[in-house]
Motif scaffolding. Structure first.
Motif, short mmCIF file in Angstrom:
data_model
loop_
_atom_site.label_atom_id
_atom_site.label_comp_id
_atom_site.label_asym_id
_atom_site.label_seq_id
_atom_site.Cartn_x
_atom_site.Cartn_y
_atom_site.Cartn_z
N ALA A 152 0.76 -1.08 -0.10
CA ALA A 152 -0.22 0.06 -0.16
C ALA A 152 0.98 1.33 0.04
O ALA A 152 0.23 2.49 -0.28
N PHE A 153 2.26 1.13 0.35
CA PHE A 153 2.96 2.33 0.27
C PHE A 153 3.91 2.43 -0.66
O PHE A 153 4.43 1.35 -1.51
N ASP A 154 3.87 3.75 -1.39
CA ASP A 154 4.74 3.82 -2.41
C ASP A 154 6.35 4.06 -2.27
O ASP A 154 6.89 5.10 -2.25
N TRP A 155 7.08 2.83 -2.00
CA TRP A 155 8.25 2.84 -1.63
C TRP A 155 9.21 3.52 -2.56
O TRP A 155 10.11 4.28 -2.22
N ASP A 156 8.85 3.05 -3.81
CA ASP A 156 9.79 3.63 -4.77
C ASP A 156 10.00 5.23 -5.07
O ASP A 156 10.81 5.66 -5.17
N ARG A 157 8.72 5.81 -4.69
CA ARG A 157 8.66 7.31 -4.84
C ARG A 157 9.26 7.90 -3.70
O ARG A 157 10.22 8.59 -4.11
N TYR A 158 9.20 7.42 -2.51
CA TYR A 158 9.84 8.14 -1.58
C TYR A 158 11.15 7.71 -1.28
O TYR A 158 12.07 8.48 -0.92
N LEU A 159 11.63 6.50 -1.76
CA LEU A 159 13.10 6.12 -2.05
C LEU A 159 13.64 7.12 -2.93
O LEU A 159 14.86 7.62 -2.59
N GLY A 160 13.12 7.27 -4.02
CA GLY A 160 13.82 8.09 -5.05
C GLY A 160 13.99 9.56 -4.47
O GLY A 160 14.84 9.99 -4.85
N GLU A 161 12.87 9.95 -3.86
CA GLU A 161 12.92 11.38 -3.17
C GLU A 161 14.02 11.57 -2.24
O GLU A 161 15.07 12.51 -2.34
N ALA A 162 14.29 10.56 -1.29
CA ALA A 162 15.43 10.50 -0.51
C ALA A 162 16.74 10.21 -1.10
O ALA A 162 17.71 10.85 -0.73
N ILE A 163 17.04 9.63 -2.23
CA ILE A 163 18.13 9.21 -2.97
C ILE A 163 18.46 10.77 -3.52
O ILE A 163 19.61 11.34 -3.59
N ALA A 164 17.65 11.32 -4.19
CA ALA A 164 17.71 12.77 -4.88
C ALA A 164 18.22 13.74 -3.85
O ALA A 164 19.06 14.56 -4.13
#
Length: 325
Positions: A193-205
Protein backbone atom coordinates in the motif's frame (compact mmCIF):
# COMPACT_ATOMS: atom_id res chain seq x y z
CA UNK A 1 15.74 -0.09 -15.05
CA UNK A 2 19.22 -0.86 -16.40
CA UNK A 3 22.41 -0.03 -14.51
CA UNK A 4 23.22 2.59 -17.17
CA UNK A 5 19.88 4.27 -16.51
CA UNK A 6 20.60 4.27 -12.77
CA UNK A 7 23.98 5.93 -13.37
CA UNK A 8 22.45 8.61 -15.64
CA UNK A 9 19.73 9.34 -13.10
CA UNK A 10 22.26 9.51 -10.26
CA UNK A 11 24.48 12.06 -11.99
CA UNK A 12 21.50 14.13 -13.14
CA UNK A 13 21.20 15.15 -9.47
CA UNK A 14 24.68 16.67 -9.77
CA UNK A 15 24.19 18.37 -13.13
CA UNK A 16 20.97 20.02 -11.94
CA UNK A 17 22.95 21.58 -9.05
CA UNK A 18 25.46 23.22 -11.35
CA UNK A 19 25.69 26.11 -13.77
CA UNK A 20 24.08 26.51 -16.28
CA UNK A 21 21.21 24.10 -15.57
CA UNK A 22 20.49 25.44 -12.06
CA UNK A 23 20.23 29.02 -13.35
CA UNK A 24 18.07 27.99 -16.31
CA UNK A 25 15.60 26.04 -14.18
CA UNK A 26 15.45 28.87 -11.62
CA UNK A 27 14.66 31.36 -14.40
CA UNK A 28 11.92 29.12 -15.79
CA UNK A 29 10.38 28.82 -12.31
CA UNK A 30 10.30 32.61 -11.91
CA UNK A 31 8.76 33.07 -15.38
CA UNK A 32 6.07 30.50 -14.55
CA UNK A 33 5.15 32.38 -11.39
CA UNK A 34 4.79 35.66 -13.31
CA UNK A 35 2.88 34.18 -16.27
CA UNK A 36 0.76 31.46 -14.66
CA UNK A 37 0.31 33.31 -11.39
CA UNK A 38 -0.59 30.28 -9.26
CA UNK A 39 0.59 29.45 -5.76
CA UNK A 40 1.58 26.06 -4.37
CA UNK A 41 -2.00 25.46 -3.22
CA UNK A 42 -3.58 26.53 -6.52
CA UNK A 43 -4.47 30.04 -5.36
CA UNK A 44 -4.27 32.97 -7.78
CA UNK A 45 -1.33 35.26 -7.05
CA UNK A 46 -1.66 39.01 -6.98
CA UNK A 47 0.99 41.21 -8.60
CA UNK A 48 2.17 42.02 -5.10
CA UNK A 49 2.85 38.33 -4.44
CA UNK A 50 4.55 37.87 -7.81
CA UNK A 51 6.83 40.80 -7.05
CA UNK A 52 7.51 39.37 -3.57
CA UNK A 53 8.57 36.03 -5.12
CA UNK A 54 11.09 37.80 -7.36
CA UNK A 55 12.41 39.82 -4.42
CA UNK A 56 12.63 36.67 -2.28
CA UNK A 57 14.66 34.92 -4.99
CA UNK A 58 17.26 37.68 -5.03
CA UNK A 59 17.16 38.65 -1.32
CA UNK A 60 15.66 36.18 1.21
CA UNK A 61 15.00 38.68 4.01
CA UNK A 62 18.70 38.99 4.93
CA UNK A 63 18.73 35.57 6.65
CA UNK A 64 21.84 33.52 5.86
CA UNK A 65 21.33 30.45 8.05
CA UNK A 66 19.69 27.30 6.71
CA UNK A 67 19.17 23.70 7.75
CA UNK A 68 18.74 21.16 4.94
CA UNK A 69 16.93 18.11 6.28
CA UNK A 70 14.75 15.44 4.67
CA UNK A 71 11.52 13.86 5.90
CA UNK A 72 11.57 11.66 9.04
CA UNK A 73 15.10 12.76 9.98
CA UNK A 74 14.49 14.22 13.44
CA UNK A 75 13.45 17.71 12.35
CA UNK A 76 10.86 18.20 15.12
CA UNK A 77 13.31 17.20 17.85
CA UNK A 78 16.37 19.09 16.64
CA UNK A 79 14.50 22.33 15.82
CA UNK A 80 12.56 22.30 19.08
CA UNK A 81 15.69 21.70 21.17
CA UNK A 82 17.61 24.43 19.31
CA UNK A 83 14.82 26.98 19.72
CA UNK A 84 14.37 26.27 23.42
CA UNK A 85 18.13 26.58 24.02
CA UNK A 86 18.23 29.88 22.10
CA UNK A 87 15.26 31.15 24.11
CA UNK A 88 17.06 30.30 27.34
CA UNK A 89 20.20 32.09 26.17
CA UNK A 90 18.08 35.19 25.53
CA UNK A 91 16.58 35.15 29.01
CA UNK A 92 13.30 33.57 28.01
CA UNK A 93 11.59 30.37 29.19
CA UNK A 94 11.88 26.90 27.67
CA UNK A 95 8.17 26.20 27.72
CA UNK A 96 6.17 25.06 24.72
CA UNK A 97 2.72 23.70 23.87
CA UNK A 98 1.17 21.39 21.31
CA UNK A 99 -1.46 22.61 18.91
CA UNK A 100 -2.43 20.82 15.73
CA UNK A 101 0.55 18.58 14.97
CA UNK A 102 3.13 21.21 15.97
CA UNK A 103 5.10 21.90 19.13
CA UNK A 104 5.12 25.66 19.72
CA UNK A 105 7.64 27.61 21.80
CA UNK A 106 5.90 30.37 23.77
CA UNK A 107 6.73 33.12 21.27
CA UNK A 108 6.35 31.01 18.13
CA UNK A 109 8.84 29.26 15.86
CA UNK A 110 12.14 30.86 14.82
CA UNK A 111 12.36 29.30 11.37
CA UNK A 112 10.51 29.47 8.07
CA UNK A 113 10.45 27.06 5.17
CA UNK A 114 12.88 27.97 2.39
CA UNK A 115 10.38 27.95 -0.48
CA UNK A 116 7.83 30.07 -2.34
CA UNK A 117 5.26 29.81 0.46
CA UNK A 118 7.09 32.59 2.32
CA UNK A 119 6.75 35.36 -0.29
CA UNK A 120 3.33 34.03 -1.34
CA UNK A 121 2.23 34.41 2.30
CA UNK A 122 0.73 30.93 2.22
CA UNK A 123 3.15 29.29 4.66
CA UNK A 124 0.59 29.78 7.43
CA UNK A 125 -1.49 27.02 5.79
CA UNK A 126 0.99 24.46 7.10
CA UNK A 127 0.19 25.48 10.66
CA UNK A 128 -2.85 25.64 12.86
CA UNK A 129 -2.22 27.80 15.90
CA UNK A 130 -4.82 29.95 17.60
CA UNK A 131 -3.44 30.09 21.16
CA UNK A 132 -0.35 32.16 20.43
CA UNK A 133 1.89 33.63 17.71
CA UNK A 134 3.05 31.44 14.84
CA UNK A 135 6.38 33.21 14.25
CA UNK A 136 9.00 34.59 16.58
CA UNK A 137 11.89 36.68 15.24
CA UNK A 138 13.33 34.62 12.40
CA UNK A 139 16.63 32.87 13.09
CA UNK A 140 16.93 30.49 10.12
CA UNK A 141 15.38 28.81 7.13
CA UNK A 142 14.63 25.10 6.77
CA UNK A 143 14.93 23.43 3.37
CA UNK A 144 13.41 19.99 2.78
CA UNK A 145 14.37 19.61 -0.89
CA UNK A 146 17.43 18.80 -2.98
CA UNK A 147 19.67 21.82 -3.58
CA UNK A 148 18.62 22.05 -7.23
CA UNK A 149 14.95 22.50 -6.25
CA UNK A 150 15.61 25.45 -3.94
CA UNK A 151 14.88 28.67 -5.81
CA UNK A 152 17.18 31.34 -4.48
CA UNK A 153 20.14 33.32 -5.81
CA UNK A 154 21.78 33.56 -2.37
CA UNK A 155 22.25 29.84 -1.73
CA UNK A 156 26.02 30.08 -2.05
CA UNK A 157 26.05 32.76 0.67
CA UNK A 158 24.08 30.66 3.14
CA UNK A 159 25.65 28.95 6.13
CA UNK A 160 24.09 25.55 5.61
CA UNK A 161 23.74 22.74 8.12
CA UNK A 162 22.99 19.47 6.35
CA UNK A 163 21.31 16.78 8.46
CA UNK A 164 21.09 13.22 7.12
CA UNK A 165 19.60 10.04 8.51
CA UNK A 166 19.87 6.45 7.37
CA UNK A 167 17.50 6.21 4.40
CA UNK A 168 16.34 2.77 5.52
CA UNK A 169 15.46 4.16 8.96
CA UNK A 170 13.63 7.20 7.60
CA UNK A 171 11.64 5.07 5.11
CA UNK A 172 10.73 2.61 7.86
CA UNK A 173 9.53 5.54 10.01
CA UNK A 174 7.56 7.05 7.14
CA UNK A 175 5.87 3.72 6.39
CA UNK A 176 4.91 3.28 10.04
CA UNK A 177 3.26 6.72 10.14
CA UNK A 178 1.47 5.93 6.87
CA UNK A 179 0.23 2.51 8.01
CA UNK A 180 -0.95 3.67 11.43
CA UNK A 181 -2.71 6.82 10.18
CA UNK A 182 -6.37 6.31 11.25
CA UNK A 183 -7.55 8.10 8.10
CA UNK A 184 -6.04 5.36 5.90
CA UNK A 185 -6.80 2.26 7.96
CA UNK A 186 -3.88 0.36 6.50
CA UNK A 187 -1.89 -2.39 8.17
CA UNK A 188 1.80 -2.73 8.94
CA UNK A 189 1.55 -6.05 7.12
CA UNK A 190 0.43 -4.37 3.88
CA UNK A 191 3.74 -3.14 2.47
CA UNK A 192 2.28 -2.88 -1.05
CA UNK A 193 0.00 0.00 0.00
CA UNK A 194 3.03 2.29 0.43
CA UNK A 195 4.82 3.85 -2.55
CA UNK A 196 8.32 2.74 -1.58
CA UNK A 197 9.99 3.60 -4.88
CA UNK A 198 8.61 7.14 -4.89
CA UNK A 199 9.79 7.98 -1.38
CA UNK A 200 13.09 6.14 -1.85
CA UNK A 201 13.67 8.13 -5.03
CA UNK A 202 13.02 11.40 -3.18
CA UNK A 203 15.48 10.44 -0.41
CA UNK A 204 18.16 9.43 -2.93
CA UNK A 205 17.71 12.68 -4.87
CA UNK A 206 18.04 14.68 -1.64
CA UNK A 207 21.23 12.93 -0.52
CA UNK A 208 22.83 12.85 -3.98
CA UNK A 209 22.20 16.54 -4.51
CA UNK A 210 23.59 17.56 -1.13
CA UNK A 211 26.54 15.13 -1.38
CA UNK A 212 27.58 17.08 -4.46
CA UNK A 213 27.07 20.43 -2.70
CA UNK A 214 29.37 19.24 0.09
CA UNK A 215 32.25 19.11 -2.43
CA UNK A 216 32.15 22.79 -3.42
CA UNK A 217 29.96 24.94 -1.15
CA UNK A 218 32.13 27.29 0.96
CA UNK A 219 29.93 27.23 4.09
CA UNK A 220 28.32 23.87 4.80
CA UNK A 221 28.54 21.42 7.71
CA UNK A 222 27.21 17.87 7.77
CA UNK A 223 25.65 16.20 10.81
CA UNK A 224 24.16 12.72 11.00
CA UNK A 225 20.95 12.36 12.98
CA UNK A 226 22.35 9.26 14.66
CA UNK A 227 25.38 11.21 15.94
CA UNK A 228 23.14 14.06 17.09
CA UNK A 229 21.06 11.65 19.18
CA UNK A 230 24.20 10.08 20.64
CA UNK A 231 25.62 13.47 21.68
CA UNK A 232 23.01 16.22 21.32
CA UNK A 233 24.91 18.84 23.30
CA UNK A 234 28.25 18.96 21.48
CA UNK A 235 26.74 18.42 18.02
CA UNK A 236 24.20 21.21 18.42
CA UNK A 237 26.81 23.43 20.07
CA UNK A 238 28.99 22.97 16.98
CA UNK A 239 25.97 23.78 14.81
CA UNK A 240 25.18 27.02 16.64
CA UNK A 241 28.84 28.08 16.72
CA UNK A 242 28.96 27.61 12.95
CA UNK A 243 25.90 29.86 12.62
CA UNK A 244 27.49 32.47 14.90
CA UNK A 245 24.99 32.09 17.77
CA UNK A 246 26.48 31.93 21.27
CA UNK A 247 24.55 29.42 23.39
CA UNK A 248 26.05 27.77 26.46
CA UNK A 249 26.18 24.01 26.96
CA UNK A 250 24.04 24.51 30.07
CA UNK A 251 21.24 26.08 28.01
CA UNK A 252 21.58 23.41 25.35
CA UNK A 253 21.35 20.68 27.95
CA UNK A 254 18.22 22.21 29.45
CA UNK A 255 16.67 22.93 26.04
CA UNK A 256 17.11 19.37 24.80
CA UNK A 257 15.95 17.93 28.12
CA UNK A 258 12.66 19.78 27.53
CA UNK A 259 12.58 18.50 23.92
CA UNK A 260 12.73 14.81 24.90
CA UNK A 261 10.03 12.36 23.83
CA UNK A 262 8.87 12.12 27.43
CA UNK A 263 8.39 15.90 27.66
CA UNK A 264 6.71 16.09 24.24
CA UNK A 265 4.29 13.32 25.22
CA UNK A 266 3.19 15.32 28.27
CA UNK A 267 1.94 18.03 25.92
CA UNK A 268 -0.04 15.73 23.65
CA UNK A 269 -3.73 15.24 24.47
CA UNK A 270 -5.17 11.74 24.91
CA UNK A 271 -4.27 9.30 22.14
CA UNK A 272 -2.42 11.89 20.06
CA UNK A 273 0.93 10.22 20.76
CA UNK A 274 -0.06 7.68 18.08
CA UNK A 275 -1.76 10.11 15.71
CA UNK A 276 0.69 13.03 15.69
CA UNK A 277 2.76 12.85 12.49
CA UNK A 278 5.67 14.70 14.11
CA UNK A 279 5.95 12.47 17.18
CA UNK A 280 7.37 8.94 17.20
CA UNK A 281 6.01 6.65 19.91
CA UNK A 282 6.51 3.14 18.52
CA UNK A 283 8.54 0.58 20.46
CA UNK A 284 11.77 -1.01 19.27
CA UNK A 285 9.87 -4.21 18.43
CA UNK A 286 7.98 -2.37 15.67
CA UNK A 287 11.11 -1.11 13.91
CA UNK A 288 12.70 -2.71 10.86
CA UNK A 289 9.95 -5.29 10.38
CA UNK A 290 10.15 -5.07 6.61
CA UNK A 291 10.04 -8.20 4.49
CA UNK A 292 13.31 -9.65 3.17
CA UNK A 293 12.39 -9.08 -0.52
CA UNK A 294 11.55 -5.42 0.18
CA UNK A 295 14.81 -4.84 2.08
CA UNK A 296 16.73 -6.44 -0.80
CA UNK A 297 15.01 -4.16 -3.32
CA UNK A 298 15.73 -1.04 -1.28
CA UNK A 299 19.38 -2.00 -0.79
CA UNK A 300 19.83 -2.73 -4.49
CA UNK A 301 18.54 0.70 -5.46
CA UNK A 302 20.70 2.38 -2.81
CA UNK A 303 23.79 0.54 -4.04
CA UNK A 304 23.10 1.49 -7.66
CA UNK A 305 21.88 5.08 -7.24
CA UNK A 306 23.57 6.74 -4.27
CA UNK A 307 26.58 8.96 -4.97
CA UNK A 308 27.59 8.96 -1.28
CA UNK A 309 26.32 6.78 1.56
CA UNK A 310 27.37 9.45 4.13
CA UNK A 311 28.97 6.68 6.20
CA UNK A 312 25.94 4.40 6.43
CA UNK A 313 26.42 0.68 5.79
CA UNK A 314 23.18 -0.31 4.08
CA UNK A 315 24.08 -4.00 4.11
CA UNK A 316 24.12 -4.11 7.91
CA UNK A 317 20.79 -3.92 9.78
CA UNK A 318 22.55 -3.08 13.05
CA UNK A 319 23.08 0.51 11.85
CA UNK A 320 19.40 1.07 11.13
CA UNK A 321 15.95 0.93 12.74
CA UNK A 322 17.31 2.14 16.11
CA UNK A 323 14.84 3.09 18.84
CA UNK A 324 15.68 6.51 20.35
CA UNK A 325 14.46 8.05 23.58
Amino acid sequence: MSKTSFICKRWSHVLLNRFPLKCIVDAVALIQIVIKGKGLYGERLTWRHKKACIQFYFEPENIRRMMAIHSRSGMTWTLLGLQLAINLSRGRDADYTNEGSMFWPTRGIMYRRFDWRVPMESDHRMYNRTEGPVYDEQFMYVGRLPYYQLRNAKLKEMKIVLVTRSILSSLDSRFHKFATDPRRRESLENEAAFDWDRYLGEAIAFQNSWADVMTWHPNIRHFRFEDMKADPISTHKEMLDFWGEEVSEKNLREGFAHASKKEMAKRLPGTMTEKNIRFSSRPASDRGKLSAPLKKHLRTRLANELISDFGYDYQNDDQHYVNYD
